[in-house]
Design an enzyme around this catalytic site. Structure first.
Site, PDB file in Angstrom:
ATOM      1  N   SER A 130      77.911 -57.932  22.989  1.00 40.47           N
ATOM      2  CA  SER A 130      77.938 -57.309  21.664  1.00 40.47           C
ATOM      3  C   SER A 130      76.758 -57.752  20.808  1.00 40.47           C
ATOM      4  O   SER A 130      76.253 -58.864  20.951  1.00 40.47           O
ATOM      5  CB  SER A 130      79.232 -57.672  20.928  1.00 40.47           C
ATOM      6  OG  SER A 130      79.215 -57.069  19.648  1.00 40.47           O
ATOM      7  N   LYS A 184      86.184 -57.599  25.018  1.00 40.18           N
ATOM      8  CA  LYS A 184      85.146 -56.795  24.353  1.00 40.18           C
ATOM      9  C   LYS A 184      85.748 -55.491  23.813  1.00 40.18           C
ATOM     10  O   LYS A 184      85.386 -55.015  22.734  1.00 40.18           O
ATOM     11  CB  LYS A 184      84.001 -56.491  25.339  1.00 40.18           C
ATOM     12  CG  LYS A 184      82.927 -55.545  24.787  1.00 40.18           C
ATOM     13  CD  LYS A 184      82.292 -56.103  23.526  1.00 40.18           C
ATOM     14  CE  LYS A 184      81.102 -55.379  22.979  1.00 40.18           C
ATOM     15  NZ  LYS A 184      81.030 -53.968  22.911  1.00 40.18           N
ATOM     16  N   HIS A 187      87.428 -56.293  20.662  1.00 43.01           N
ATOM     17  CA  HIS A 187      86.358 -56.490  19.672  1.00 43.01           C
ATOM     18  C   HIS A 187      85.982 -55.136  19.068  1.00 43.01           C
ATOM     19  O   HIS A 187      85.868 -54.970  17.852  1.00 43.01           O
ATOM     20  CB  HIS A 187      85.144 -57.145  20.336  1.00 43.01           C
ATOM     21  CG  HIS A 187      83.865 -57.066  19.535  1.00 43.01           C
ATOM     22  ND1 HIS A 187      83.125 -55.905  19.421  1.00 43.01           N
ATOM     23  CD2 HIS A 187      83.220 -57.994  18.788  1.00 43.01           C
ATOM     24  CE1 HIS A 187      82.079 -56.122  18.654  1.00 43.01           C
ATOM     25  NE2 HIS A 187      82.106 -57.388  18.261  1.00 43.01           N
ATOM     26  N   ASN A 188      85.790 -54.155  19.925  1.00 48.07           N
ATOM     27  CA  ASN A 188      85.380 -52.842  19.441  1.00 48.07           C
ATOM     28  C   ASN A 188      86.483 -52.153  18.639  1.00 48.07           C
ATOM     29  O   ASN A 188      86.196 -51.445  17.675  1.00 48.07           O
ATOM     30  CB  ASN A 188      84.945 -51.955  20.615  1.00 48.07           C
ATOM     31  CG  ASN A 188      83.547 -52.297  21.090  1.00 48.07           C
ATOM     32  OD1 ASN A 188      83.099 -53.424  20.940  1.00 48.07           O
ATOM     33  ND2 ASN A 188      82.850 -51.345  21.660  1.00 48.07           N
ATOM     34  N   GLU A 191      86.205 -53.531  15.373  1.00 50.04           N
ATOM     35  CA  GLU A 191      84.968 -52.937  14.796  1.00 50.04           C
ATOM     36  C   GLU A 191      85.287 -51.565  14.176  1.00 50.04           C
ATOM     37  O   GLU A 191      84.901 -51.276  13.039  1.00 50.04           O
ATOM     38  CB  GLU A 191      83.940 -52.822  15.919  1.00 50.04           C
ATOM     39  CG  GLU A 191      82.654 -52.095  15.602  1.00 50.04           C
ATOM     40  CD  GLU A 191      81.768 -51.960  16.872  1.00 50.04           C
ATOM     41  OE1 GLU A 191      81.452 -52.990  17.498  1.00 50.04           O
ATOM     42  OE2 GLU A 191      81.405 -50.827  17.231  1.00 50.04           O
ATOM     43  N   TYR A 192      86.003 -50.738  14.918  1.00 50.33           N
ATOM     44  CA  TYR A 192      86.373 -49.409  14.401  1.00 50.33           C
ATOM     45  C   TYR A 192      87.191 -49.554  13.106  1.00 50.33           C
ATOM     46  O   TYR A 192      86.986 -48.829  12.142  1.00 50.33           O
ATOM     47  CB  TYR A 192      87.239 -48.657  15.422  1.00 50.33           C
ATOM     48  CG  TYR A 192      86.518 -47.876  16.486  1.00 50.33           C
ATOM     49  CD1 TYR A 192      85.552 -48.469  17.300  1.00 50.33           C
ATOM     50  CD2 TYR A 192      86.839 -46.539  16.740  1.00 50.33           C
ATOM     51  CE1 TYR A 192      84.928 -47.752  18.308  1.00 50.33           C
ATOM     52  CE2 TYR A 192      86.218 -45.815  17.746  1.00 50.33           C
ATOM     53  CZ  TYR A 192      85.262 -46.436  18.531  1.00 50.33           C
ATOM     54  OH  TYR A 192      84.659 -45.725  19.534  1.00 50.33           O
TER      55      TYR A 192
HETATM   56  C1  6PG Z   1      78.682 -53.856  20.134  1.00 51.35           C
HETATM   57  C2  6PG Z   1      79.143 -52.432  19.915  1.00 51.35           C
HETATM   58  C3  6PG Z   1      78.747 -51.502  21.003  1.00 51.35           C
HETATM   59  C4  6PG Z   1      79.307 -50.090  20.831  1.00 51.35           C
HETATM   60  C5  6PG Z   1      78.581 -49.262  19.851  1.00 51.35           C
HETATM   61  C6  6PG Z   1      79.042 -47.819  19.747  1.00 51.35           C
HETATM   62  O1  6PG Z   1      79.545 -54.697  20.177  1.00 51.35           O
HETATM   63  O2  6PG Z   1      77.471 -54.083  20.236  1.00 51.35           O
HETATM   64  O3  6PG Z   1      80.536 -52.438  19.855  1.00 51.35           O
HETATM   65  O4  6PG Z   1      79.223 -52.043  22.186  1.00 51.35           O
HETATM   66  O5  6PG Z   1      79.205 -49.428  22.016  1.00 51.35           O
HETATM   67  O6  6PG Z   1      78.661 -49.865  18.631  1.00 51.35           O
HETATM   68  O7  6PG Z   1      80.403 -47.634  19.765  1.00 51.35           O
HETATM   69  P1  6PG Z   1      81.016 -46.207  19.382  1.00 51.35           P
HETATM   70  O8  6PG Z   1      80.035 -45.159  19.850  1.00 51.35           O
HETATM   71  O9  6PG Z   1      82.289 -46.093  20.114  1.00 51.35           O
HETATM   72  O10 6PG Z   1      81.146 -46.202  17.907  1.00 51.35           O
END
Ligand code: 6PG
Length: 476
Positions: A130, A184, A187-188, A191-192
């Site tokens: 990430s 991970k 984590h995402n 993030e969302y």
């Molecule tokens: C990271 C991000 C990365 C992710 C993009 C796009 O940790 O560096 O999470 O892995 O793929 O940010 O994600 P989306 O296209 O699903 O928004």
């Protein structure tokens, strides 16, 4: 020209992430090799003229340039391509060599690949990376999982190229099998959720408080100087100041409001539902991206159901922004708590043996969700490794309690003014049920038994029961 068999690390996939990560490794005096089936990308890599990096367009020559055990990392799009690359690699690698998948692969694919490769005598590491392009170049956060013996070989390199917080690298072995990619993925999901919360706060400031971009910029800047300090608020602050040369408006104002997604947020919600583990703030963030892409329908509906006549809040902006900061804090804590709970549950289900404090620790730097609050998460799980839910930690509870009222105010004002704040609201409803000793779900059990004989359990007696819910038995 360099001798053969001298490269310590090989990278397959020379997009920006792959190339940047290679340059990062080369910066630490490792000889490395890059391979791509696009000759242009190989040329771009070689044109860097970095004495520690060699680009190859022939896979065999690429793997022959690596010293044993050969370490090959793939940074290619998730899905079938990963399987195809692995198949090609098996023809040119030897047993005992190490294959790393550094993309955002689905954890079930990683689990399958791990088992298949283990059976064939290869070491496989599924590693979440990430931090985006900049992170790859200057120091990402990395979440390797799978083969621990292989991790020990990789450790010295990974620890050097990772970001560092308090002189400690933001990389650690997560657990066996697909643990790295599961972490991970979560984590995402977080993030969302946080990105959705930031966009809702923008909507409140823009439509509710009718603040202009400059004022909104100041608010995000201020938030990012306090307990909300985070990478996502930092980039948001920058976005609220960015204009293309010669333009009056922020670039932001010219960007279409249809959010795209590569799927990791959706996978988080799917995995959570499969584990019967509620993550509503993440779920709603996924749904709102999907709703945003229904532009055509939204345009039609906006004509039938126009905005409420009065969207403008009659409140003092600065006081309200302080309340909004508290509400944001509340909802952000909830988003992290739900993600951490999912990790806790994945340990129960998949026996990953994840250390939640270690995960919080390596998320403090390099990754997209790095934030000040991760210090509190780290402290909570470090103090009590068996902590089941972040909201049960005393310190977290103490701080969260102070911000509940503000979140109620922010959500109720938004509802009354027709401003959509589903993630703030989901954080609150999750909280209100999470803190309820009694939920109204006894009624759901009764209904299920009434129409489908699904049975129910009683408060005072062990066992499962069924009732014939016929009208004669029901007293009015
Ligand atoms: C990271 C991000 C990365 C992710 C993009 C796009 O940790 O560096 O999470 O892995 O793929 O940010 O994600 P989306 O296209 O699903 O928004």
């Amino acid at each position: 020209m360099k001798q053969e068999n001298q490269n310590a690390f090989g990278m397959i996939g020379l997009g920006t992430m792959g190339s940047n990560l290679l340059q990062n490794i080369a910066d630490h005096s490792y000889n490395c090799a890059g391979y791509d089936n696009s000759i242009e990308k190989v040329n771009v890599l070689n044109a860097l003229d970095n004495k520690n990096i060699q680009g190859f367009s022939n896979l065999k020559e690429f793997t022959d340039s690596l010293k044993s055990p050969k370490v090959v990392m793939m940074l290619v799009p998730a899905g079938e391509i990963v399987d195809n690359v692995i198949d090609e690699l098996l023809a040119v690698l030897d047993k005992g060599d190490i294959i790393i998948d550094g993309g955002n692969s689905h954890y079930t694919d990683t689990e399958r690949r791990y088992k298949e490769l283990e059976g064939k005598g290869f070491h496989f590491v599924g590693m979440g990376v990430s931090g985006g392009e900049e992170g790859a170049r200057r120091g990402p956060s990395m979440m390797p999982g799978g083969d621990e013996e292989a991790y020990e070989v990789l450790k010295p390199i990974l620890e050097k190229i990772a970001a560092h917080v308090d002189s400690e690298p933001t990389v650690a072995f997560m657990g066996k099998g697909s643990a790295g990619h599961f972490v991970k993925m979560v984590h995402n999901g977080i993030e969302y959720a946080i990105m959705q919360l930031i966009s809702e706060s923008y909507e409140i400031m823009k439509k509710g408080l009718q603040m202009d971009n400059e004022e909104i910029h100041k608010v995000y800047k201020k938030w990012n100087e306090g307990r909300l300090k985070s990478y996502l608020l930092e980039i948001t602050t920058d976005i609220f100041a960015y204009k293309n040369e010669g333009e009056e408006n922020l670039l932001l104002d010219n960007i279409r409001d249809e959010a795209k997604a590569k799927g990791t947020g959706k996978w988080t919600s799917q995995a959570a539902m499969d584990l019967h583990l509620p993550t509503p703030v993440i779920d709603i963030a996924v749904s709102m991206r999907d709703l945003s892409s229904l532009k055509n329908l939204r345009v039609q509906a906006s004509k039938i159901y126009p905005d409420l006549a009065e969207m403008h809040y009659s409140k003092s902006e600065s006081d309200y922004c302080d309340q909004l900061e508290e509400a944001f804090y509340f909802a952000m804590v909830s988003a992290y708590a739900q993600g951490m709970h999912l990790l806790y549950q994945s340990n129960e289900e998949f026996k990953y043996n994840l250390n939640l404090d270690l995960i919080a620790k390596i998320w403090r730097g390099g990754c997209i969700i790095r934030s000040e609050f991760l210090e509190d998460i780290y402290a909570a799980f470090n103090k009590n490794p068996n902590l089941q839910h972040l909201l049960l930690d005393e310190t977290v509870a103490g701080n969260l309690t102070k911000s509940i009222k503000s979140n109620r105010t922010v959500v109720s004002d938004a509802v009354l003014h027709g401003i959509s704040t589903p993630a703030f609201s989901a954080a609150l409803t999750y909280f209100d049920d999470f803190r309820s000793e009694n939920m109204p779900t006894n009624l759901i059990q009764a209904q299920r038994d009434y129409f489908g004989s699904h049975t129910y359990e009683l408060k005072a007696k062990e066992g499962v029961f069924h009732t014939k819910w016929v009208m004669e038995n029901i007293k009015n």
